[in-house]
Design a protein around this motif. Structure first.
Motif, short mmCIF file in Angstrom:
data_model
loop_
_atom_site.label_atom_id
_atom_site.label_comp_id
_atom_site.label_asym_id
_atom_site.label_seq_id
_atom_site.Cartn_x
_atom_site.Cartn_y
_atom_site.Cartn_z
N ARG A 63 0.83 -1.39 -0.09
CA ARG A 63 0.06 -0.05 0.10
C ARG A 63 1.06 1.29 0.06
NH1 ARG A 63 -1.55 3.90 3.30
NH2 ARG A 63 -0.62 2.91 5.26
N VAL A 64 0.40 2.19 -0.83
CA VAL A 64 0.93 3.50 -0.66
C VAL A 64 0.04 4.52 -0.94
CG1 VAL A 64 1.70 3.81 -3.11
CG2 VAL A 64 3.03 4.93 -1.56
N SER A 65 0.04 5.67 -0.10
CA SER A 65 -1.09 6.75 -0.26
C SER A 65 -0.63 8.08 -0.63
CB SER A 65 -1.65 6.85 1.05
OG SER A 65 -0.74 7.39 2.25
N THR A 66 0.61 8.55 -0.23
CA THR A 66 0.95 9.69 -0.80
C THR A 66 2.51 9.84 -1.47
OG1 THR A 66 2.22 9.88 1.29
CG2 THR A 66 -0.11 10.75 1.06
N ASP A 67 2.78 10.93 -1.95
CA ASP A 67 4.10 11.14 -2.72
C ASP A 67 4.92 11.13 -1.78
OD1 ASP A 67 2.91 11.39 -5.15
OD2 ASP A 67 2.90 13.61 -5.07
N HIS A 121 8.93 4.06 0.56
CA HIS A 121 7.64 3.27 0.61
C HIS A 121 6.84 2.85 -0.95
CE1 HIS A 121 7.79 3.63 5.20
NE2 HIS A 121 8.77 3.33 4.89
N SER A 122 7.53 3.20 -1.90
CA SER A 122 6.68 3.39 -3.15
C SER A 122 6.19 1.74 -3.32
CB SER A 122 7.97 3.85 -4.31
OG SER A 122 8.83 2.79 -4.37
N GLY A 182 -2.49 4.23 -3.68
CA GLY A 182 -3.22 5.78 -3.29
C GLY A 182 -4.42 5.60 -2.66
N TYR A 183 -4.20 4.47 -1.54
CA TYR A 183 -5.55 4.41 -0.56
C TYR A 183 -4.83 4.96 0.79
CZ TYR A 183 -8.29 2.71 -3.90
OH TYR A 183 -9.14 2.60 -5.03
N THR A 184 -5.55 5.44 1.57
CA THR A 184 -5.04 5.99 3.11
C THR A 184 -4.99 4.66 4.05
OG1 THR A 184 -5.60 7.32 5.12
CG2 THR A 184 -7.36 6.29 3.75
N GLY A 185 -4.00 4.69 4.93
CA GLY A 185 -4.24 3.45 5.98
C GLY A 185 -5.04 3.86 7.39
N THR A 186 -6.07 4.81 7.05
CA THR A 186 -6.86 5.19 8.28
C THR A 186 -8.17 4.48 8.42
OG1 THR A 186 -7.71 7.16 7.14
CG2 THR A 186 -5.50 7.52 8.54
N ASN A 187 -8.45 3.76 7.32
CA ASN A 187 -9.63 2.79 7.47
C ASN A 187 -9.30 1.78 6.57
OD1 ASN A 187 -10.30 3.32 4.53
ND2 ASN A 187 -10.51 5.54 5.12
N TYR A 226 5.43 -4.95 4.04
CA TYR A 226 6.82 -4.29 4.22
C TYR A 226 7.00 -3.85 5.62
CZ TYR A 226 10.67 -1.06 3.50
OH TYR A 226 11.93 -0.36 3.53
N LYS A 227 5.95 -3.20 6.15
CA LYS A 227 5.82 -2.62 7.47
C LYS A 227 4.70 -2.49 8.04
CE LYS A 227 7.67 1.60 9.79
NZ LYS A 227 8.32 3.06 9.42
N LEU A 228 4.36 -2.74 9.40
CA LEU A 228 3.07 -2.91 9.86
C LEU A 228 2.12 -1.81 9.50
CD1 LEU A 228 1.21 -4.26 12.09
CD2 LEU A 228 2.03 -2.72 13.69
N ASP A 229 2.53 -0.44 9.21
CA ASP A 229 1.72 0.69 8.81
C ASP A 229 1.13 0.54 7.74
OD1 ASP A 229 3.89 1.42 7.55
OD2 ASP A 229 4.09 3.35 8.72
N ARG A 230 1.73 -0.32 6.83
CA ARG A 230 1.30 -0.62 5.60
C ARG A 230 -0.27 -1.21 5.57
NH1 ARG A 230 2.24 3.13 3.16
NH2 ARG A 230 2.91 3.87 5.35
N LEU A 231 -0.23 -2.11 6.43
CA LEU A 231 -1.54 -2.88 6.80
C LEU A 231 -2.60 -1.83 7.14
CD1 LEU A 231 -3.18 -5.78 6.79
CD2 LEU A 231 -2.23 -5.78 9.33
#
Length: 474
Positions: free
Chosen positions: A8-12, A19-20, A47-52, A76-81
């Protein structure tokens, strides 16, 4: 062992931080190879946020886990989930563990196959949410600081503007601004957001304009040259596209439709009437009566007179209450009178004519764009003809250029119609006569739409007198 690789990636900013999408894919595939796992599938949310958890690839992966088609999930990293502790624990306990699916991170020393790994995930989830909350706090503070100085707070560039990097401010995009202005005018004349979106879609491909984006454009105070800073409005450093009076009129209309389930054409003069005393909106008021047909009498009156505080003030509106049918009959009679008197039509055209801004500059710009588009098409056709390229290779490009040419030509036609003398007296007379001839044979909604083609507004005066402002121009 069936592996699900989640990316997952959400921002530039995440791209700049390493984290591309490609970076995560490369590292996670290498991780699987190092573990001897060659049976893996990729689930990518770009392009999706990790807040939901409302992410298509995540939802698909969860369904596969629940179908027992996945033995382990690798990130890759927990916050990607997820960046929310609650969501992490839900996925860990109610999805992965419940379906005997192991969860691993390629860059963090834990996995859910061990008790210590489960404990570490809980701790890291707390820090992931803390980081998210701190990012939001910093962004909010920065946004408020910029806004207080009249600077645009950032984000996607509003339709109707360009971003000047050197000056660090929004500048008006005149082609888009013309479309924005027309959206506001259409809305005040009764058009729905969907109708406005369909109109705009045929005139530009620079932005997806649907009923939702039209709503945002119609309700965004930024277009008046101001910025929203908490509960306050501050003057922005950018030029206004919409004047304050028009913006406020659209907000009143928007609220009226939202709260009263506004139906265009329900009454003939819905949205067309203004008070001749105070300039406010005219509303329809019904009074219960056993003598009235249907049990109610209907009146037109100024909203400021009908809805006001109970105390008496000297500045209250006093236009009075006037039978709706009587006012509508007067408007219809005026139209029929015009249909029978050519000289009267000419006088009304002269009286109701409105000045138009010089559109020659925009037309010249559009003509230049049209020339560039036509040259591009001709070059492609020539290259195909002499055999330099195959038609199949450039068919998509040709289609886009053809669509662009059509859109530009439509805009040029619109501007030409808005020039100082687009409508002759003869054509206006024909329009009026057509309405007169067909009036008794058309449905109520069609009548309402026809009125909007020739009437800008109906001004209600004391004693039930009316003044009609026409849409005609010289």
């Amino acid at each position: 062992m069936k592996i699900a690789i989640y990316v997952r990636v959400s921002t530039d900013e995440q791209v700049k931080s390493g984290h591309s999408i490609d970076n995560q894919k490369e590292r996670l595939i290498a991780f699987c190879t190092s573990q001897g796992w060659d049976d893996y599938s990729l689930y990518i949310d770009d392009g999706y946020t990790g807040t939901n958890l409302n992410r298509p690839a995540l939802k698909r992966m969860v369904s596969h886990v629940e179908e027992k088609r996945v033995d382990a999930v690798i990130v890759y990293k927990l916050d990607r989930l997820s960046r929310r502790q609650q969501d992490v624990l839900y996925l860990l306990e109610d999805v992965f563990e419940k379906n005997d699916c192991v969860f691993k991170s390629a860059t963090e020393p834990f996995d859910t196959s061990t008790p210590l790994g489960k404990a570490m995930i809980g701790i890291l989830a707390v820090f992931a949410q803390l980081e998210r909350d701190m990012i939001i706090e910093r962004m909010t503070a920065g946004r408020r600081a910029r806004t207080s100085k009249g600077m645009w707070y950032g984000g996607r560039i509003p339709y109707g503007y360009n971003w000047d990097k050197e000056k660090q401010e929004l500048t008006v995009n005149h082609e888009q601004a013309r479309i924005v202005k027309h959206m506001y005018a259409m809305y005040l004349k009764g058009a729905s957001r969907l109708e406005i979106a369909e109109w705009a879609e045929s005139r530009t491909n620079e932005r997806v304009l649907n009923h939702s984006t039209v709503r945002d454009i119609l309700t965004r105070v930024l277009y008046t040259g101001k910025l929203q800073n908490k509960e306050q409005l501050v003057d922005g450093n950018h030029e206004a596209i919409i004047d304050t009076a028009t913006f406020e009129a659209v907000q009143r209309e928007y609220e009226k439709r939202r709260t009263t389930r506004f139906q265009k054409g329900k009454f003939l003069l819905t949205g067309l009437m203004k008070c001749g005393i105070c300039g406010g909106n005219v509303v329809n008021v019904k009074r219960k009566s056993k003598y009235a047909e249907g049990g109610y009498y209907h009146f037109y009156t100024c909203k400021d007179q009908h809805v006001r505080a109970k105390d008496t003030t000297n500045d209250k509106c006093w236009v009075g209450y006037h039978r709706r049918q009587m006012i509508e009959d007067k408007v219809i009679k005026r139209i029929k009178d015009l249909a029978l008197d050519d000289e009267l039509v000419k006088k009304e055209i002269e009286k109701s004519s409105t000045p138009h801004e010089d559109q020659s500059g925009l037309i010249n710009e559009l003509n230049e764009k049209l020339k560039e588009t036509v040259v591009g098409l001709e070059n492609l056709y020539e290259a195909i003809q002499i055999g330099e390229i195959k038609a199949s290779f450039v068919s998509g490009r040709i289609t886009k250029l053809e669509e662009e040419r059509e859109r530009i030509q439509t805009q040029i036609d619109d501007l030409s119609l808005d020039s100082p003398a687009p409508v002759s007296n003869e054509s206006v007379i024909r329009m009026i006569k057509k309405i007169h001839e067909s009036w008794d044979y058309i449905e109520e909604e069609e009548k309402s739409l026809l009125l909007r083609t020739v009437i800008d507004k109906v001004v209600l005066k004391k004693h039930g007198e009316i003044d009609i402002k026409w849409n005609f121009v010289n």
